[in-house]
Design an enzyme around this catalytic site. Structure first.
Site, mmCIF file in Angstrom:
data_model
loop_
_atom_site.group_PDB
_atom_site.id
_atom_site.type_symbol
_atom_site.label_atom_id
_atom_site.label_comp_id
_atom_site.label_asym_id
_atom_site.label_seq_id
_atom_site.Cartn_x
_atom_site.Cartn_y
_atom_site.Cartn_z
ATOM 1 N N LYS A 37 13.625 -5.364 -3.581
ATOM 2 C CA LYS A 37 13.585 -3.932 -3.312
ATOM 3 C C LYS A 37 13.433 -3.666 -1.818
ATOM 4 O O LYS A 37 14.105 -2.806 -1.251
ATOM 5 C CB LYS A 37 12.424 -3.290 -4.077
ATOM 6 C CG LYS A 37 12.677 -3.206 -5.572
ATOM 7 C CD LYS A 37 11.454 -2.700 -6.282
ATOM 8 C CE LYS A 37 11.738 -2.560 -7.775
ATOM 9 N NZ LYS A 37 10.543 -2.179 -8.514
ATOM 10 N N SER A 80 9.003 1.264 -12.814
ATOM 11 C CA SER A 80 8.713 1.334 -11.377
ATOM 12 C C SER A 80 9.186 2.623 -10.718
ATOM 13 O O SER A 80 8.924 2.857 -9.549
ATOM 14 C CB SER A 80 9.326 0.137 -10.663
ATOM 15 O OG SER A 80 10.710 0.244 -10.691
#
Ligand code: ADP
EC number: 3.4.21.53
Length: 775
Positions: A709, A666
């Protein structure tokens, strides 16, 4: 109560064929218990000596009366002995004894020799008065004489003398007195084994188990107790009896009550609660559900364990937690074979024994932290436990018979699915439990954590007050976590500090006037350092009446917890090109991550630092390749103006906080942005964070952990977040107030990412000169 004092002359013990002892004692005198002083571990009493005393004090008086009796007794005794074969040395000795011993001692001695029952012997010992003793023994002597006469009449005397002696004292009796204790013990053990057998027969164990147990008990009966295997077998059988083969608690499941209970125990975590309720509802409708095993995955301290406990509570079932962290031996799960010394059952069977029912809720904590070692793979052993198709015949190595685990409700928890072996993962239904937002944490603190801490510390709301601003301060400045465990600890520390003050009867109060006006941060900042310390140390002057609660404000917080541990530092970090903020997911929740890049003269090498995993390194290579192939489009050049970015240039990429291992795809978009900034010389916006996987074609692929996140970015005070377009659906899980604070940019290709990351966009620029001037 009357007893006999004796002197232990000899103790002989042997281990073969069974442990047993022979105790040889010499009787001294009779005594009477006056007072029992204690019974355990052995009886201690105050006693009074009986027969000797009587003998000495009443000697003269009783001599006359007793004369006749004792004479009569002596005669019978002599008659009896003379009926025996005098050539046997023992008989001759006895004859001599009759003449040499004082007459008073004769009843005791003869009673022990002639054929009498234990009861009769005890009666003689109980008879304190000599006269009584003579009177009681004479009939016994007469009985023996008559018996002998009868015997001699019916049988021809045998030549074997020993046997004749034995005839008077049958062999069983010869050893009877000294071995009473041994016999008792033996009998006791035998009784125990019989009891065990009875328990086995009455227990409701499976047929197979019953067969094994009966076989074992047969062996046990034949086995000498001294063999180590005796204890092993016995322990085994005892465990088998104790196991809840057929014992279960009755489920009391009422979905409405369960919903209320879950809501009462836990704030937020809607998705988890919803799934748990579904699970329970299905259970209510279909009793023996062979459903999947629920596995709660999320950062520490988000309440996974405590939801597990609540589920047990709603079902009215027993709860047992099995910590699997660090377990690397499969016999921990499945037990050791009984051939081992010190073998024992595994944790599952042990847990069942502990809870005592066969339908508890087992919480398998930290399944992601199972280890592997030479002793086999515990995860493989768990497969059998967790598979609904197999676990009705789970075989523990120690038990060696199948035990039905199908009634047990298994719930697993883990911090990440990455380290759970795929086969195990396949057996479980994963329910993500993301971290909490600040607002949720405040609510959890005030609804659950603070009341719990107050209770644990013996405080009442009348003694301490923690306003919401303080809680927010603790959350933002003293903790950085996805869950609430550290917050809970900090609250505990505050309660401890307050408890000391309350216990001292001395209230520490940070200026009350400030507490009133001091909601805003600004006015607190004006208070000088001196004033703060004064407010804390001069507690006596500011002491308030005891009924006023202690108010925990920012200054009290600083005094108790020390200076704040975390500060926001985002905006300063992006003051030069070649830095971008990424969003990382760790087992501890989401985190923001700075990616730094620099370039230098060299031979086109890429250096990566910051403890990266392979996937992350691949992302870095991908990013460079994509930028190199698109350098012309974006007019990106290296220091010497060439579109070949690595020509005479080395690139160094660093992911700070090197102590933490980072892996995962990511970071791709962040690396691209960071390098684009480096090569274009433009600054990335300070308030933008991003996440997403990239491909060589420049596509942005979805990633996991979006909620964590986003929460991390929100915590860090960032404003704009770039996420892959295909992750848009994940935003629904995020609380509305968090979403309102942030701007989300959905990107499906890298162009969109770059456009959003730089102020004014990052469009294809046709003119080369402008770019050159920047470099
Ligand atoms: P985990 O198993 O996820 O590491 P725990 O279940 O041990 O975390 O939770 C830690 C503490 O936080 C527990 O005391 C629990 O009661 C509390 N807690 C966590 N989440 C919540 C919540 N949503 N509501 C109330 N208390 C919570």
């Amino acid at each position: 109560r009357i007893g006999t004092a004796a002197l232990a002359v000899q103790v002989v013990g042997s281990n073969w064929p069974k442990p047993h002892y022979t105790l040889l004692v010499t009787g001294l005198c009779r005594f009477q218990i006056l007072q029992l002083l204690k019974e355990k571990p052995y009886p201690v009493a105050e006693v009074e000596q009986l027969d000797r005393l009587e003998q000495f004090t009443n000697q003269h008086k009783s001599e006359e009366e007793l004369g006749e009796l004792s004479e009569q007794f002596y005669k019978y005794a002599v008659q009896l002995v003379e009926m025996l074969d005098m050539s046997v040395p023992a008989v001759a000795k006895l004859r001599r004894l009759l003449d040499n011993l004082p007459r008073e001692a004769l009843p005791d001695i003869l009673t022990s020799i002639i054929r009498t029952s234990n009861q009769e012997k005890l009666q003689i010992l109980d008879a304190v008065r000599l006269e009584e003793r003579f009177k009681m023994t004479i009939p016994l002597l007469v009985r023996q004489i008559e018996g002998l006469k009868l015997l001699q009449k019916t049988r021809k005397p045998k030549q074997d003398d020993d046997k004749r002696v034995v005839a008077i004292r049958p062999s069983r009796r010869i050893s009877h007195i000294p071995s009473t204790t041994e016999d008792d013990e033996e009998e006791e053990d035998h009784d125990d084994v019989v009891m065990l057998e009875k328990k086995i027969r009455t227990s409701s164990m499976s047929e197979q188990a019953l067969k094994v147990c009966l076989k074992e008990i047969k062996r046990l009966k034949k086995m000498p107790q001294s063999m180590p295997e005796y204890a092993l077998t016995r322990n085994y059988l005892e465990l088998m009896v104790e196991l809840p083969w057929n014992k279960s608690t009755k489920d009391r499941l009422e979905i409405r009550a369960a919903r209320i209970l879950l809501d009462n125990d836990h704030y937020a975590m809607e998705k988890l609660k919803k799934r748990v309720l579904e699970y329970l509802a299905v259970r209510q409708l279909k009793n023996n559900l062979k459903g999947p095993i629920l596995c709660f995955v999320g950062p520490p301290g988000v309440g996974k364990t405590s939801v597990g406990r609540s589920i047990a509570k709603t079902l009215g079932r027993e709860f047992h937690r099995i910590a699997l962290g660090g377990v690397c031996d499969q016999s921990d799960i499945r037990g050791h074979r009984r051939t081992y010394v010190g073998s024992m059952p595994g944790r599952i069977i042990n847990g069942l024994k502990t809870v005592g029912v066969n339908n508890p809720v087992f919480l398998l904590d930290e399944v992601d932290k199972l280890g592997k070692s030479l002793q086999g793979d515990p995860a493989a052993a768990l497969l059998e436990v967790l598979d609904p198709e197999q676990n009705h015949s789970f075989t523990d190595h120690y038990l060696n018979v199948a035990f039905d685990l199908s009634q047990v409700l298994f719930i697993a928890t883990a911090n990440t699915t990455a380290t759970i072996p795929p086969a195990l993962l396949d057996r479980m239904e994963i329910i993500q439990v993301p971290g909490y937002t600040q607002e949720e944490k405040i609510e959890i603190a005030h609804r659950h954590l603070i009341p719990k801490q107050l209770e644990q510390h013996g405080l009442t709301p009348q003694q301490i007050q923690i306003p919401q601003v303080t809680t927010l301060d603790i959350i933002t400045r003293y903790t950085r976590e996805a869950g609430v465990r550290s917050l809970d600890r900090k609250l505990g520390a505050i309660c401890r500090a307050v408890a000391v003050k309350v216990a001292e009867g001395q209230h520490k109060e940070t200026k009350p006037d400030r507490a009133e006006v001091g909601e805003g941060e600004d006015c607190k900042e004006h208070v000088t350092e001196d004033a703060k310390t004064e407010s804390i140390s001069d507690t006596a002057d500011l002491a308030l009446p005891p009924e006023m609660p202690i108010l925990i404000d920012f200054h009290a917080l600083k005094d108790i917890l020390g200076p704040p541990m975390y500060e926001m530092e985002v905006s300063e970090r992006l003051s030069q090109p070649g830095v971008a903020i990424g969003l990382a997911w760790t087992p501890l929740g989401g985190e923001i991550m700075f990616v730094e890049a620099s370039r230098m003269d060299g031979e086109g090498q890429l250096t990566l630092t910051g403890q990266l995993g392979d996937v992350m390194k691949e992302s870095a290579h991908l990013a460079i390749s994509w930028l190199r192939s698109n350098a012309k489009r974006y007019q990106l050049t290296n220091a010497s103006g060439s579109f070949d970015l690595l020509d005479n240039t080395d690139i160094h990429l660093h992911f700070p906080a090197g102590a933490v291992t980072k892996d995962g795809p990511s970071a791709g978009v962040t690396i691209v942005t960071c390098l684009a900034s480096l090569f274009s010389g433009r600054l990335v916006c300070s308030d933008v964070a991003m996440t997403g996987e990239i491909t060589l074609r420049g596509l942005v692929l979805p990633v996991g952990g979006i909620k964590d996140k986003v929460l991390a970015a929100h915590r860090a005070g960032l404003k704009r977040i770039i996420i892959p377009r295909r992750n848009e659906k994940d935003l629904e899980e995020i609380a509305v107030n968090v979403r309102q604070d942030l701007t989300f940019v959905m990107a499906s290709c890298l162009d969109e990412v770059l456009n959003a990351a730089f102020d004014g966009g990052f469009a294809v620029k046709p003119r080369v000169e402008r770019l050159n001037s920047k470099l």
